[in-house]
Design a protein around this motif. Structure first.
Motif, PDB file in Angstrom:
ATOM      1  N   ALA A  25       0.765  -1.272  -0.038  1.00 45.95           N
ATOM      2  CA  ALA A  25       0.010   0.070   0.007  1.00 45.95           C
ATOM      3  C   ALA A  25       0.947   1.249   0.145  1.00 45.95           C
ATOM      4  N   GLY A  26       2.147   1.087   0.108  1.00 46.97           N
ATOM      5  CA  GLY A  26       2.943   2.455   0.136  1.00 46.97           C
ATOM      6  C   GLY A  26       2.874   3.196   1.371  1.00 46.97           C
ATOM      7  N   VAL A  27       2.911   2.488   2.671  1.00 47.24           N
ATOM      8  CA  VAL A  27       2.509   3.302   3.974  1.00 47.24           C
ATOM      9  C   VAL A  27       3.794   4.200   3.985  1.00 47.24           C
ATOM     10  N   ARG A  28       3.394   5.127   4.952  1.00 47.15           N
ATOM     11  CA  ARG A  28       4.414   6.358   5.514  1.00 47.15           C
ATOM     12  C   ARG A  28       3.902   6.598   6.782  1.00 47.15           C
ATOM     13  N   ASN A  29       4.570   5.698   7.836  1.00 41.44           N
ATOM     14  CA  ASN A  29       3.895   5.927   9.136  1.00 41.44           C
ATOM     15  C   ASN A  29       5.098   6.160  10.051  1.00 41.44           C
ATOM     16  N   GLN A  30       4.762   6.926  11.331  1.00 37.13           N
ATOM     17  CA  GLN A  30       5.679   7.178  12.321  1.00 37.13           C
ATOM     18  C   GLN A  30       5.429   6.885  13.645  1.00 37.13           C
ATOM     19  N   LEU A  31       6.442   6.637  14.535  1.00 32.96           N
ATOM     20  CA  LEU A  31       6.397   6.569  15.919  1.00 32.96           C
ATOM     21  C   LEU A  31       7.498   7.387  16.517  1.00 32.96           C
ATOM     22  N   ARG A  65      17.197  -7.807  10.639  1.00 30.69           N
ATOM     23  CA  ARG A  65      17.249  -7.157  11.951  1.00 30.69           C
ATOM     24  C   ARG A  65      18.273  -8.030  12.992  1.00 30.69           C
ATOM     25  N   PRO A  66      19.422  -7.504  13.023  1.00 35.18           N
ATOM     26  CA  PRO A  66      20.291  -8.265  14.030  1.00 35.18           C
ATOM     27  C   PRO A  66      19.725  -8.288  15.516  1.00 35.18           C
ATOM     28  N   PRO A  67      20.205  -9.066  16.431  1.00 35.63           N
ATOM     29  CA  PRO A  67      19.639  -9.073  17.612  1.00 35.63           C
ATOM     30  C   PRO A  67      19.644  -7.943  18.588  1.00 35.63           C
ATOM     31  N   ALA A  68      20.578  -7.082  18.270  1.00 35.95           N
ATOM     32  CA  ALA A  68      20.587  -5.807  19.065  1.00 35.95           C
ATOM     33  C   ALA A  68      19.307  -5.061  18.614  1.00 35.95           C
ATOM     34  N   LEU A  69      19.020  -4.996  17.242  1.00 30.08           N
ATOM     35  CA  LEU A  69      18.103  -4.001  16.569  1.00 30.08           C
ATOM     36  C   LEU A  69      16.622  -4.707  16.905  1.00 30.08           C
ATOM     37  N   GLN A  70      16.685  -6.137  17.056  1.00 27.56           N
ATOM     38  CA  GLN A  70      15.339  -6.491  17.286  1.00 27.56           C
ATOM     39  C   GLN A  70      15.068  -6.189  18.875  1.00 27.56           C
ATOM     40  N   ARG A  71      16.103  -6.009  19.735  1.00 29.82           N
ATOM     41  CA  ARG A  71      15.663  -5.811  21.012  1.00 29.82           C
ATOM     42  C   ARG A  71      15.210  -4.169  21.182  1.00 29.82           C
ATOM     43  N   VAL A  72      15.748  -3.506  20.363  1.00 28.03           N
ATOM     44  CA  VAL A  72      15.223  -2.276  20.233  1.00 28.03           C
ATOM     45  C   VAL A  72      13.725  -2.126  19.797  1.00 28.03           C
ATOM     46  N   PHE A  73      13.389  -2.998  18.705  1.00 25.26           N
ATOM     47  CA  PHE A  73      12.082  -2.927  18.346  1.00 25.26           C
ATOM     48  C   PHE A  73      10.958  -3.685  19.375  1.00 25.26           C
ATOM     49  N   ALA A  74      11.545  -4.529  20.002  1.00 22.58           N
ATOM     50  CA  ALA A  74      10.749  -5.143  21.009  1.00 22.58           C
ATOM     51  C   ALA A  74      10.449  -4.341  22.104  1.00 22.58           C
ATOM     52  N   ALA A  75      11.176  -3.152  22.499  1.00 20.86           N
ATOM     53  CA  ALA A  75      10.864  -2.558  23.575  1.00 20.86           C
ATOM     54  C   ALA A  75      10.020  -1.141  23.206  1.00 20.86           C
ATOM     55  N   LEU A  76       9.911  -0.971  21.797  1.00 21.80           N
ATOM     56  CA  LEU A  76       8.988   0.175  21.178  1.00 21.80           C
ATOM     57  C   LEU A  76       7.659  -0.202  21.479  1.00 21.80           C
ATOM     58  N   PRO A  77       6.780   0.988  21.737  1.00 23.70           N
ATOM     59  CA  PRO A  77       5.292   0.726  21.901  1.00 23.70           C
ATOM     60  C   PRO A  77       4.669  -0.109  20.652  1.00 23.70           C
ATOM     61  N   ASP A  78       3.978  -1.080  20.859  1.00 23.75           N
ATOM     62  CA  ASP A  78       3.492  -2.019  19.885  1.00 23.75           C
ATOM     63  C   ASP A  78       4.452  -2.405  18.971  1.00 23.75           C
ATOM     64  N   GLY A  79       5.712  -2.442  19.288  1.00 19.30           N
ATOM     65  CA  GLY A  79       6.647  -3.062  18.513  1.00 19.30           C
ATOM     66  C   GLY A  79       7.218  -2.214  17.153  1.00 19.30           C
ATOM     67  N   GLY A  80       6.797  -0.885  17.603  1.00 18.93           N
ATOM     68  CA  GLY A  80       7.321   0.048  16.336  1.00 18.93           C
ATOM     69  C   GLY A  80       6.026   0.599  15.599  1.00 18.93           C
ATOM     70  N   PRO A  81       6.341   1.453  14.814  1.00 14.59           N
ATOM     71  CA  PRO A  81       5.090   2.069  14.044  1.00 14.59           C
ATOM     72  C   PRO A  81       4.244   1.280  13.308  1.00 14.59           C
ATOM     73  N   PRO A  82       3.033   1.537  13.124  1.00 11.14           N
ATOM     74  CA  PRO A  82       2.034   0.686  12.601  1.00 11.14           C
ATOM     75  C   PRO A  82       2.440   0.481  10.979  1.00 11.14           C
ATOM     76  N   THR A  83       2.387  -0.657  10.335  1.00  4.44           N
ATOM     77  CA  THR A  83       2.506  -0.876   9.106  1.00  4.44           C
ATOM     78  C   THR A  83       1.483  -0.871   8.095  1.00  4.44           C
ATOM     79  N   SER A  84       0.133  -0.841   8.851  1.00 10.02           N
ATOM     80  CA  SER A  84      -0.992  -0.640   7.940  1.00 10.02           C
ATOM     81  C   SER A  84      -1.140   0.795   7.570  1.00 10.02           C
ATOM     82  N   PRO A  85      -2.000   0.772   6.477  1.00 13.15           N
ATOM     83  CA  PRO A  85      -2.092   2.114   5.676  1.00 13.15           C
ATOM     84  C   PRO A  85      -2.843   3.025   6.618  1.00 13.15           C
TER      85      PRO A  85
END
Length: 195
Positions: free
Chosen positions: A96-102, A175-195
């Motif tokens: 869908a070509g999303v552009r979302n932000q957290l 996503r290396p493990p250190a980056l995956q750890r950041v995403f796991a700590a973000l609210p809802d796992g990061g910004p939404p990927t739905s349009p």
């Protein structure tokens, strides 16, 4: 022939007149790579500053030293205020070509923007903020490549994480493990990927 001679005299007379004006100008200005002639003011000794100090340069303000680590990267020891941005994550791509932000602030408040919907806000607990900060400040996270290294996923998403002065661009499946750890700590796992 007399007329032709008169024209030549006038033409060459103007040329000689122009040369007579130009030669003194060139003599005063100098030629080649020499600078302008010195004047008594230019050769006068400069005022000296007290012993041990250098005179300040006119119109300049010294830049503060930039703190760097042993690896040459810029370090920021400034303790941020609660409303300063801790991390910003932008996602784009997909079918869908999303552009979302957290955006997450140091006090735990966050804002999620998804497409044309109204921004959604929330607040992380103190423990969640501490886990996110620990993940972002982990030395392993500093070693995460700043650009994707894996094969691109067709119609996948690209993520741009900004924490202080460091920007990391990653994609789905990269996503290396250190980056995956950041995403796991973000609210809802990061910004939404739905349009």
């Amino acid at each position: 022939m007399v007329n032709g001679g008169a024209v030549n005299v006038r033409r060459y007379g103007r040329l000689w007149a122009a040369t007579a004006v130009l030669v003194p100008v060139l003599a005063v200005a100098g030629c080649g790579e020499q600078g302008p002639p010195s004047t008594p003011a230019a050769t006068a000794p400069a005022a000296t500053a007290p012993t041990g100090t250098a005179p300040p340069a006119t119109g300049t303000v010294p830049a503060p030293p930039v703190p760097t680590g042993t690896d040459g990267t810029v370090k920021n020891d400034h303790e941020p205020g609660p409303r300063e941005v801790l991390v910003e994550v932008n996602v784009n791509g997909g079918l869908a070509g999303v552009r979302n932000q957290l955006i997450v602030h140091y006090d735990g408040t966050y804002t999620t923007r998804s497409g044309t919907e109204s921004p959604r806000t929330g607040r992380m607990t103190a423990a969640e903020v501490a886990e996110l900060r620990a993940a972002l400040e982990d030395p392993a996270y500093e070693k995460v490549p700043t650009r994707p290294t894996g094969k691109p996923v067709a119609d996948g998403f690209q993520y741009v994480l900004t924490h202080r002065y460091r920007v990391v661009v990653t994609a789905d499946g990269d996503r290396p493990p250190a980056l995956q750890r950041v995403f796991a700590a973000l609210p809802d796992g990061g910004p939404p990927t739905s349009p």
